[in-house]
Write a protein that holds these residues in place. Structure first.
Motif, PDB file in Angstrom:
ATOM      1  N   GLN A 125       4.802  10.140   4.272  1.00  0.00           N
ATOM      2  CA  GLN A 125       4.604   8.975   4.634  1.00  0.00           C
ATOM      3  C   GLN A 125       4.927   8.570   5.934  1.00  0.00           C
ATOM      4  N   THR A 128       3.232  10.412   8.775  1.00  0.00           N
ATOM      5  CA  THR A 128       2.128   9.848   8.851  1.00  0.00           C
ATOM      6  C   THR A 128       2.096   8.523   9.762  1.00  0.00           C
ATOM      7  N   GLY A 153       3.668   2.579   0.982  1.00  0.00           N
ATOM      8  CA  GLY A 153       4.599   3.626   1.306  1.00  0.00           C
ATOM      9  C   GLY A 153       4.401   3.769   3.025  1.00  0.00           C
ATOM     10  N   VAL A 154       3.235   3.967   3.542  1.00  0.00           N
ATOM     11  CA  VAL A 154       2.921   4.409   4.964  1.00  0.00           C
ATOM     12  C   VAL A 154       3.314   2.922   5.701  1.00  0.00           C
ATOM     13  N   SER A 174      -1.102  -8.149  -0.993  1.00  0.00           N
ATOM     14  CA  SER A 174      -1.712  -8.438  -2.273  1.00  0.00           C
ATOM     15  C   SER A 174      -1.079  -9.623  -2.973  1.00  0.00           C
ATOM     16  N   LYS A 178       5.275  -8.708  -2.591  1.00  0.00           N
ATOM     17  CA  LYS A 178       5.147  -7.841  -1.608  1.00  0.00           C
ATOM     18  C   LYS A 178       5.081  -8.507  -0.130  1.00  0.00           C
ATOM     19  N   ARG A 193      -3.654 -11.372   0.818  1.00  0.00           N
ATOM     20  CA  ARG A 193      -4.994 -10.755   1.183  1.00  0.00           C
ATOM     21  C   ARG A 193      -6.132 -12.043   0.559  1.00  0.00           C
ATOM     22  N   GLY A 211      -5.663   1.739   6.404  1.00  0.00           N
ATOM     23  CA  GLY A 211      -5.748   2.660   5.516  1.00  0.00           C
ATOM     24  C   GLY A 211      -6.052   2.316   4.120  1.00  0.00           C
ATOM     25  N   TYR A 232      -7.448   5.353   8.895  1.00  0.00           N
ATOM     26  CA  TYR A 232      -6.632   6.550   8.448  1.00  0.00           C
ATOM     27  C   TYR A 232      -6.691   6.726   6.754  1.00  0.00           C
ATOM     28  N   GLY A 257      -7.746  10.051  12.197  1.00  0.00           N
ATOM     29  CA  GLY A 257      -6.920  11.152  12.250  1.00  0.00           C
ATOM     30  C   GLY A 257      -6.539  11.535  10.728  1.00  0.00           C
ATOM     31  N   ASP A 258      -6.170  12.795  10.816  1.00  0.00           N
ATOM     32  CA  ASP A 258      -5.589  13.485   9.678  1.00  0.00           C
ATOM     33  C   ASP A 258      -4.306  14.183  10.232  1.00  0.00           C
ATOM     34  N   LEU A 259      -3.223  13.673   9.512  1.00  0.00           N
ATOM     35  CA  LEU A 259      -2.018  14.473   9.726  1.00  0.00           C
ATOM     36  C   LEU A 259      -1.984  15.756   9.939  1.00  0.00           C
TER      37      LEU A 259
HETATM   38  N1  LIG Z   1      -4.589   9.974   7.948  1.00  0.00           N
HETATM   39  C1  LIG Z   1      -3.693  10.842   7.042  1.00  0.00           C
HETATM   40  O1  LIG Z   1      -3.352  11.790   7.684  1.00  0.00           O
HETATM   41  C2  LIG Z   1      -3.117  10.080   6.119  1.00  0.00           C
HETATM   42  C3  LIG Z   1      -1.776  10.626   5.541  1.00  0.00           C
HETATM   43  C4  LIG Z   1      -1.155  10.152   4.515  1.00  0.00           C
HETATM   44  C5  LIG Z   1      -1.781   8.642   3.866  1.00  0.00           C
HETATM   45  N2  LIG Z   1      -2.863   8.566   4.312  1.00  0.00           N
HETATM   46  C6  LIG Z   1      -3.597   7.206   3.794  1.00  0.00           C
HETATM   47  O2  LIG Z   1      -2.736   6.334   4.026  1.00  0.00           O
HETATM   48  C7  LIG Z   1      -2.913   5.251   2.938  1.00  0.00           C
HETATM   49  C8  LIG Z   1      -1.604   4.544   2.449  1.00  0.00           C
HETATM   50  O3  LIG Z   1      -0.971   5.660   1.734  1.00  0.00           O
HETATM   51  P1  LIG Z   1       0.431   5.119   1.058  1.00  0.00           P
HETATM   52  O4  LIG Z   1       1.132   6.518   0.535  1.00  0.00           O
HETATM   53  O5  LIG Z   1       1.153   4.221   1.703  1.00  0.00           O
HETATM   54  O6  LIG Z   1      -0.138   4.704  -0.330  1.00  0.00           O
HETATM   55  P2  LIG Z   1       0.568   3.257  -1.082  1.00  0.00           P
HETATM   56  O7  LIG Z   1       1.920   3.168  -0.862  1.00  0.00           O
HETATM   57  O8  LIG Z   1      -0.160   3.394  -2.384  1.00  0.00           O
HETATM   58  O9  LIG Z   1      -0.093   2.266  -0.405  1.00  0.00           O
HETATM   59  C9  LIG Z   1      -1.626   1.769  -0.439  1.00  0.00           C
HETATM   60  C10 LIG Z   1      -1.716   0.148   0.232  1.00  0.00           C
HETATM   61  O10 LIG Z   1      -3.171  -0.122   0.206  1.00  0.00           O
HETATM   62  C11 LIG Z   1      -3.221  -1.253  -0.110  1.00  0.00           C
HETATM   63  N3  LIG Z   1      -4.534  -1.659  -0.614  1.00  0.00           N
HETATM   64  C12 LIG Z   1      -4.959  -0.885  -1.848  1.00  0.00           C
HETATM   65  N4  LIG Z   1      -6.307  -1.512  -1.930  1.00  0.00           N
HETATM   66  C13 LIG Z   1      -6.603  -2.423  -1.125  1.00  0.00           C
HETATM   67  C14 LIG Z   1      -7.744  -3.274  -1.088  1.00  0.00           C
HETATM   68  N5  LIG Z   1      -8.767  -3.222  -1.771  1.00  0.00           N
HETATM   69  N6  LIG Z   1      -7.521  -4.143   0.298  1.00  0.00           N
HETATM   70  C15 LIG Z   1      -6.550  -3.861   1.211  1.00  0.00           C
HETATM   71  N7  LIG Z   1      -5.556  -3.192   0.786  1.00  0.00           N
HETATM   72  C16 LIG Z   1      -5.645  -2.441  -0.218  1.00  0.00           C
HETATM   73  C17 LIG Z   1      -2.277  -1.702  -0.912  1.00  0.00           C
HETATM   74  O11 LIG Z   1      -1.648  -3.090  -0.591  1.00  0.00           O
HETATM   75  P3  LIG Z   1      -1.171  -4.026  -1.714  1.00  0.00           P
HETATM   76  O12 LIG Z   1      -0.233  -3.254  -2.479  1.00  0.00           O
HETATM   77  O13 LIG Z   1      -0.772  -5.028  -0.874  1.00  0.00           O
HETATM   78  O14 LIG Z   1      -2.614  -4.187  -2.450  1.00  0.00           O
HETATM   79  C18 LIG Z   1      -1.038  -0.704  -0.482  1.00  0.00           C
HETATM   80  O15 LIG Z   1      -0.012  -1.355   0.320  1.00  0.00           O
HETATM   81  C19 LIG Z   1      -3.749   5.913   1.999  1.00  0.00           C
HETATM   82  O16 LIG Z   1      -5.364   5.120   2.235  1.00  0.00           O
HETATM   83  C20 LIG Z   1      -3.660   7.315   2.170  1.00  0.00           C
HETATM   84  O17 LIG Z   1      -4.826   7.985   1.780  1.00  0.00           O
HETATM   85  C21 LIG Z   1      -3.412   9.032   5.478  1.00  0.00           C
END
Ligand SMILES: NC(=O)c1ccc[n+]([C@@H]2O[C@H](COP(=O)([O-])OP(=O)(O)OC[C@H]3O[C@@H](n4cnc5c(N)ncnc54)[C@H](OP(=O)(O)O)[C@@H]3O)[C@@H](O)[C@H]2O)c1
Length: 321
Positions: A125, A128, A153-154, A174, A178, A193, A211, A232, A257-259
Motif C-alpha cells: 500500500q 502504491t 490502507g492506500v 464513509s 473514519k 460520503r 481508487g 487507480y 497506472g498499475d504499480l
Molecule cells: N493501481 C495500483 O497499482 C494499485 C495497487 C494497490 C491497490 N490499488 C487499489 O487501491 C484501492 C485501495 O486499496 P486499499 O488496499 O487501500 O483498500 P482498502 O484499505 O480496503 O480501502 C478501500 C477504500 O475504498 C473506499 N470505498 C469502498 N467503497 C467505496 C464506494 N462505494 N465509494 C467510495 N469509496 C469507497 C473505502 O472507503 P470507506 O472505508 O470510507 O468506505 C476504503 O477506504 C483499491 O481499489 C485497490 O485495488 C491499486
C-alpha cells in the motif's frame, strides 16, 4: 523438510482454506529463499481465493504476494543480497508460507531503523501511494487535491505523502469514526460520503485520487478545467463508461497506472522504497498499529477483511520454529 503454509485446493469461500505442511520451495541460481516474519493480507487475496483474479498456478494454490522476512538461502548468481538480510517483497506469489522463493531482483532492502512489523504494514500500500504521487501525479505542492476513501490502507499513506509534499488535501470517508481517523492525518478537511459534499465542490480540485471506481463521474465533476483524475482502482465497483469528447471540452484528463508496471527492476524497487521509508524516518508518515493474526488463523483473517470491519493493515504471522 516441510514448511507450514496457508493453502487451498479449490476456489471458494473461506472454508476452502487449509493450514498445514507442504514441501519447501526450491530456489534457482538467481533467487533467494526468505523465511517470513509477517505476510501482508490484501483484498486481492480474497478475489484469488474465490477464483476471480489471477493466481499463480500451483498445486495446491498458495495465496499472498507480499511479506517481510530474513534471507535464509542465496542462489549462486546472486551478489547484491546476503544471508541473514532483512527484506521486503511486494510482488512475489506463494507468500502465505513460512518460506518464500523470491527472485533476487524483487528484493527490497529494509533500513535497520524500521521493525519487520512496520515495514510489513507499509508494504504494497505504501509503494502504491508513493507511485501515485511521484510517478503519476508529480509536482503536487500547492495543489488542491481530493482523495476518495482517505481512511483506507492506500488512502492514509497517500494523504500523508501529499501533505508532506505541500498539497492541500481534502478526503472522503464513509463513517464519523473514519472521519476522525482521517482528520488526524494533517489534511485540510474530511467530508462524509453520504452527504451532498460534491455540490459545494464543483470545479474545485486540481487533482482527484480515485481508487473507488464508482466515484469517477463525481471525481470529474469536482475537478477544475485542466485538472487530472488519478484513477487507480475499483474498491467500490467498476466506473461507468466515460466520454473522452466531454473531457476534451473541459481539458480534463484521467491518468491510470498499475504499480507492477513501475516496479520493473531491482533499482526501481530500491529507489521507490527508500523514498517511502524516508517519509517514515522524518515522521511524515505515522504508522497505525496493524492487526496481527497467526498464519494458521488465515480463515479468520480472510473473514475479518471480507467483513469490511477492519481498519488498517492485517498481517499474518507464521509460527516461530
Ligand atoms: N493501481 C495500483 O497499482 C494499485 C495497487 C494497490 C491497490 N490499488 C487499489 O487501491 C484501492 C485501495 O486499496 P486499499 O488496499 O487501500 O483498500 P482498502 O484499505 O480496503 O480501502 C478501500 C477504500 O475504498 C473506499 N470505498 C469502498 N467503497 C467505496 C464506494 N462505494 N465509494 C467510495 N469509496 C469507497 C473505502 O472507503 P470507506 O472505508 O470510507 O468506505 C476504503 O477506504 C483499491 O481499489 C485497490 O485495488 C491499486
Amino acid at each position: 523438510m516441510g514448511m507450514r503454509a496457508l493453502y487451498f485446493n479449490k476456489f471458494g469461500s473461506v472454508d476452502v482454506l487449509r493450514y498445514g505442511e507442504l514441501a519447501d520451495p526450491t530456489i534457482t541460481a538467481s533467487d533467494v529463499l526468505v523465511q517470513t516474519t509477517y505476510i501482508g493480507l490484501n483484498y486481492a487475496d480474497i478475489y484469488r481465493r474465490r477464483g476471480t483474479y489471477h493466481i499463480e498456478s500451483h498445486d495446491p494454490y498458495i495465496d499472498g504476494y507480499e511479506g517481510v522476512g530474513t534471507v535464509v538461502a542465496v542462489g549462486a548468481d546472486v551478489t547484491h543480497v546476503g544471508l541473514g538480510e532483512r527484506v521486503l517483497f511486494v510482488d512475489v506469489p506463494l507468500a502465505n508460507a513460512e518460506l518464500v522463493r523470491v527472485s533476487a531482483d524483487h528484493i527490497i532492502q529494509v533500513p535497520d531503523s524500521l521493525s519487520d512489523q512496520d515495514v510489513a504494514s507499509i508494504g504494497l500500500q505504501g509503494l502504491t501511494a508513493d507511485f501515485l504521487v511521484h510517478d503519476l501525479a508529480q509536482n503536487v505542492a500547492g495543489k488542491r487535491v481530493l482523495v476518495h476513501g482517505i481512511s483506507g490502507g492506500v488512502g492514509q499513506l497517500l494523504a500523508q505523502i501529499l501533505v508532506a509534499q505541500g498539497a492541500e488535501v481534502t478526503g472522503i470517508v464513509s463513517t464519523p469514526a473514519k472521519q476522525r481517523l482521517a482528520q488526524s492525518l494533517g489534511v485540510q478537511q474530511v467530508f462524509l460520503r453520504n452527504t451532498d459534499w460534491s455540490t459545494a465542490c464543483v470545479a474545485t480540485f486540481d487533482l482527484v485520487f480515485d481508487g473507488a471506481g464508482v466515484t469517477l463521474p463525481t471525481s470529474l465533476r469536482v475537478l477544475k478545467h485542466r485538472g487530472r483524475v488519478i484513477f487507480y482502482g475499483m474498491a467500490g465497483g467498476n466506473p461507468p463508461a466515460i466520454d473522452p469528447v466531454a473531457l476534451l471540452a473541459e481539458s480534463k484528463s484521467i491518468l491510470t497506472g498499475d504499480l507492477w508496471d513501475y516496479l520493473d527492476s531491482f533499482a526501481a524497487r530500491q529507489t521507490r522504497s527508500q523514498r517511502l521509508f524516508q517519509y517514515v524516518a522524518r515522521q511524515q508518515i505515522k504508522l497505525n498499529p496493524s492487526t496481527i493474526m497467526p498464519l494458521a488463523a488465515g480463515k479468520a483473517a480472510h473473514q475479518l477483511l471480507e467483513s469490511g470491519k477492519s481498519t488498517g493493515k492485517i498481517l499474518l504471522q507464521p509460527e516461530s520454529k
